[in-house]
Design an enzyme around this catalytic site. Structure first.
Site, PDB file in Angstrom:
ATOM      1  N   CYS A   6      19.669  -9.502  88.260  1.00 38.70           N
ATOM      2  CA  CYS A   6      20.663  -8.455  88.487  1.00 38.70           C
ATOM      3  C   CYS A   6      20.414  -7.208  87.667  1.00 38.70           C
ATOM      4  O   CYS A   6      21.116  -6.212  87.805  1.00 38.70           O
ATOM      5  CB  CYS A   6      22.056  -9.006  88.195  1.00 38.70           C
ATOM      6  SG  CYS A   6      22.289 -10.598  88.983  1.00 38.70           S
TER       7      CYS A   6
ATOM      8  N   LYS B 138      31.333  -2.721  91.927  1.00 37.17           N
ATOM      9  CA  LYS B 138      31.038  -3.952  92.680  1.00 37.17           C
ATOM     10  C   LYS B 138      32.265  -4.394  93.458  1.00 37.17           C
ATOM     11  O   LYS B 138      32.164  -5.093  94.461  1.00 37.17           O
ATOM     12  CB  LYS B 138      30.593  -5.073  91.746  1.00 37.17           C
ATOM     13  CG  LYS B 138      29.173  -4.904  91.223  1.00 37.17           C
ATOM     14  CD  LYS B 138      28.709  -6.135  90.466  1.00 37.17           C
ATOM     15  CE  LYS B 138      27.296  -5.975  89.938  1.00 37.17           C
ATOM     16  NZ  LYS B 138      27.178  -5.048  88.803  1.00 37.17           N
TER      17      LYS B 138
ATOM     18  N   HIS C 128      28.747  -3.570  84.396  1.00 40.44           N
ATOM     19  CA  HIS C 128      28.107  -4.579  85.244  1.00 40.44           C
ATOM     20  C   HIS C 128      29.216  -5.271  86.047  1.00 40.44           C
ATOM     21  O   HIS C 128      29.049  -5.512  87.231  1.00 40.44           O
ATOM     22  CB  HIS C 128      27.300  -5.556  84.392  1.00 40.44           C
ATOM     23  CG  HIS C 128      26.418  -6.446  85.190  1.00 40.44           C
ATOM     24  ND1 HIS C 128      25.499  -5.955  86.077  1.00 40.44           N
ATOM     25  CD2 HIS C 128      26.323  -7.799  85.267  1.00 40.44           C
ATOM     26  CE1 HIS C 128      24.870  -6.963  86.661  1.00 40.44           C
ATOM     27  NE2 HIS C 128      25.349  -8.097  86.194  1.00 40.44           N
TER      28      HIS C 128
ATOM     29  N   GLU D 128      31.327  -8.727  78.666  1.00 40.28           N
ATOM     30  CA  GLU D 128      31.012  -7.298  78.734  1.00 40.28           C
ATOM     31  C   GLU D 128      32.076  -6.465  78.014  1.00 40.28           C
ATOM     32  O   GLU D 128      31.751  -5.528  77.277  1.00 40.28           O
ATOM     33  CB  GLU D 128      30.881  -6.848  80.195  1.00 40.28           C
ATOM     34  CG  GLU D 128      30.457  -5.385  80.310  1.00 40.28           C
ATOM     35  CD  GLU D 128      30.055  -4.980  81.725  1.00 40.28           C
ATOM     36  OE1 GLU D 128      30.393  -5.710  82.685  1.00 40.28           O
ATOM     37  OE2 GLU D 128      29.411  -3.920  81.859  1.00 40.28           O
TER      38      GLU D 128
ATOM     39  N   HIS E 263      28.008  -7.231  94.821  1.00 38.55           N
ATOM     40  CA  HIS E 263      26.909  -7.310  93.873  1.00 38.55           C
ATOM     41  C   HIS E 263      25.593  -7.240  94.637  1.00 38.55           C
ATOM     42  O   HIS E 263      25.225  -8.190  95.321  1.00 38.55           O
ATOM     43  CB  HIS E 263      27.019  -8.621  93.085  1.00 38.55           C
ATOM     44  CG  HIS E 263      26.142  -8.677  91.876  1.00 38.55           C
ATOM     45  ND1 HIS E 263      24.983  -7.944  91.763  1.00 38.55           N
ATOM     46  CD2 HIS E 263      26.260  -9.367  90.716  1.00 38.55           C
ATOM     47  CE1 HIS E 263      24.421  -8.196  90.588  1.00 38.55           C
ATOM     48  NE2 HIS E 263      25.182  -9.056  89.930  1.00 38.55           N
TER      49      HIS E 263
ATOM     50  N   PHE F 274      20.642 -12.566  85.056  1.00 35.73           N
ATOM     51  CA  PHE F 274      20.314 -13.956  84.755  1.00 35.73           C
ATOM     52  C   PHE F 274      18.950 -13.957  84.053  1.00 35.73           C
ATOM     53  O   PHE F 274      18.055 -13.198  84.419  1.00 35.73           O
ATOM     54  CB  PHE F 274      20.208 -14.791  86.042  1.00 35.73           C
ATOM     55  CG  PHE F 274      21.532 -15.286  86.579  1.00 35.73           C
ATOM     56  CD1 PHE F 274      22.722 -15.011  85.938  1.00 35.73           C
ATOM     57  CD2 PHE F 274      21.563 -16.053  87.732  1.00 35.73           C
ATOM     58  CE1 PHE F 274      23.934 -15.481  86.436  1.00 35.73           C
ATOM     59  CE2 PHE F 274      22.766 -16.533  88.242  1.00 35.73           C
ATOM     60  CZ  PHE F 274      23.954 -16.243  87.596  1.00 35.73           C
TER      61      PHE F 274
END
Lengths: 86, 402
Positions: free
Chosen positions: B162, B326, B294, B305, B331, B390
């Site tokens: 991502c 998002k 994010h 976050e 996403h 990830f």
């Protein structure tokens, strides 16, 4: 034939990398040190072993009616899913 | 060190098939997430997504091109065309030989892989299309842009889940800053809204079945999207000298690794990336006005976050606007940072901050100004864009108003 309880315990022991002797029904998943990946893999293995579909979302672990708080609650939830299937 | 200008932007995403329509959707808080229309949807548990609507590849490409272009490459090529045309650049002579392309993608040609596996495993065929390899390879999109526009310098693809497109744009920034290349076409593309792609994500049990609600206490996970965002990064003086319209300045970039877990995020790694981006830009924390978060809508990301933002900005974090778009486009995995950078460009250039839609209940662990549900007029001088992938890769870009 192995009971649901024994099979669930075997699965959690393997996927969660925990010694079987620690997995008594009262044992809390969090205290056993099983991480989220171990839990997700255990649930997948349970679905494959019993032919059931487990309602579980890692973002809302308490919702969906599948209680993953302890070894015993998982066994009870799996038994309920099996009963509902037949 | 050279300065870096953005002189072109293009996109294909669930909110629109160009930048202008995407900005409109951001301003109007219009959702791009809805029921998925894909093959074998009845066998999926998660049936919503941010799907690109009204996409007609046969009007964009010839049949020969389509036999070589996965959906991922199609999105990238069209978005790159928009960006390069906006920049007004043509890549003749030395400029073509030294300029390049860096894209990010997590999955590459997922649909091509899915279709060929289906043919051999499910449909019992013993052959697949002859172009499966060049169509599905992760670098296909970057190289087709290079071929189409005559970009003969460095062209490659980075893959960091991502964070892919932020890593890609960060490298492009560093190349221009250091004088390695005069112009880089950069961003990301992703197209994994197909049966196999969705099944894989479903397995992780982090997907929401109803909506993406970042930072809201009742959030239930991420929603997948698809599309591309592509920019033209250009050395500042050349851009100025040729009278280009500069959309924003890229002023800083940093990347860190958590070195801790393959899927769980880490506050320290995210914090170091945000601080690093500020250092790279020579900015103080209190000069930042907006962070495009994010903000995936998962429990794990959002609380980590927010803690990292509080850690980085200390007492100043309450003055920041922090939104996750998002909530609107989903996403976009490897392309997400690129589409989200558009929200930063809009905030800097037009003074409108895109909202976090679907926000219903405050969460004490995410107690920031998340610009809930409606866009906001605000003067924005500096914006950060966060991406955490990830694998533990964190990549943060800093932009400044021109």
């Amino acid at each position: 034939m192995t009971s649901v309880k024994d099979r669930v315990i075997s699965i959690i022991a393997e996927k969660g990398a925990v010694d079987k002797s620690l997995l008594h029904p009262e044992a809390k998943i969090e205290q056993l040190g099983i991480d989220s990946l171990g839990m997700v893999e255990s649930i997948f293995a349970i679905e494959e072993a019993f032919g059931v579909s487990v309602p579980f979302n890692a973002n809302q672990p308490g919702e969906g009616g599948f209680d993953i708080s302890s070894v015993g609650s998982i066994i009870t939830s799996v038994e309920a899913l099996i009963a509902a299937r037949t | 060190m050279k300065r870096v200008a953005i002189t072109g932007a293009g996109t294909i995403n669930p909110l629109g098939l160009d930048v202008e329509t995407t900005f409109e959707a951001f301003r109007e808080a219009r959702p791009g997430i809805g029921p998925l229309d894909i093959r074998d949807i009845d066998r999926l548990g998660v049936r919503i997504g941010g799907q690109v609507r009204g996409w007609l590849p046969q009007t964009e490409f010839t049949p020969r091109q389509l036999s070589l272009y996965d959906r991922n490459t199609q999105f990238a090529l069209v978005a790159a065309g928009q960006a390069i045309r906006q920049s007004g650049l043509t890549f003749q002579g030395a400029l073509g030989q030294t300029s390049g392309v860096i894209l990010g993608t997590a999955g590459g040609g997922v649909e091509t892989a899915d279709d060929s596996y289906r043919a051999v495993y499910s449909e019992g065929k013993n052959k697949v299309h002859p172009f499966v390899v060049p169509k599905m390879m992760a670098n296909a999109a970057a190289n087709h842009i290079s071929m189409t526009w005559g970009l003969q310098g460095p062209s490659f693809t980075v893959s960091t889940a991502c964070a892919s497109s932020n890593h890609a744009m960060g490298l492009a920034f560093q190349m221009i800053r250091s004088g390695t290349a005069p112009v880089m076409v950069t961003g990301g593309s992703e197209a994994m809204l197909c049966f196999g792609g969705m099944k894989a994500w479903e397995g992780l049990r982090v997907m929401s079945e109803e909506a993406c609600r970042p930072f809201s206490a009742n959030r239930s996970g991420m929603v997948q999207g698809e599309g591309a965002g592509i920019f033209v990064f250009e050395e500042w003086e050349s851009a100025r000298n040729r009278g280009a319209d500069i959309l924003a300045e890229v002023v800083g970039f940093a990347m860190t690794s958590d070195a801790s877990d393959i899927v769980l995020p880490c506050q320290a790694g995210a914090e170091r990336a945000m601080k690093g981006a500020l250092d790279s830009a020579g900015l103080n924390a209190d000069e930042v006005d907006y962070i495009n978060a994010h903000g995936t809508g998962t429990k794990a990301n959002d609380k980590t976050e927010c803690a990292a933002i509080n850690g980085t900005f200390a007492g100043y974090s309450k003055n920041l606007m922090v939104s996750s778009t998002k909530s609107m486009h989903g996403h976009l995995i490897g392309a997400t940072g690129a589409v989200e950078l558009l929200a930063c460009v809009m905030a800097l250039r037009h003074g409108v901050v895109a909202p976090t839609i679907g926000y219903e209940q405050p969460d004490p662990e995410c107690a920031l100004d998340v610009v809930p549900n409606t866009a906001r007029q605000a003067k924005v001088g500096v914006a950060l864009s966060n991406a955490f992938g990830f694998g533990g890769g964190n990549a943060v870009i800093a932009l400044k108003k021109v």
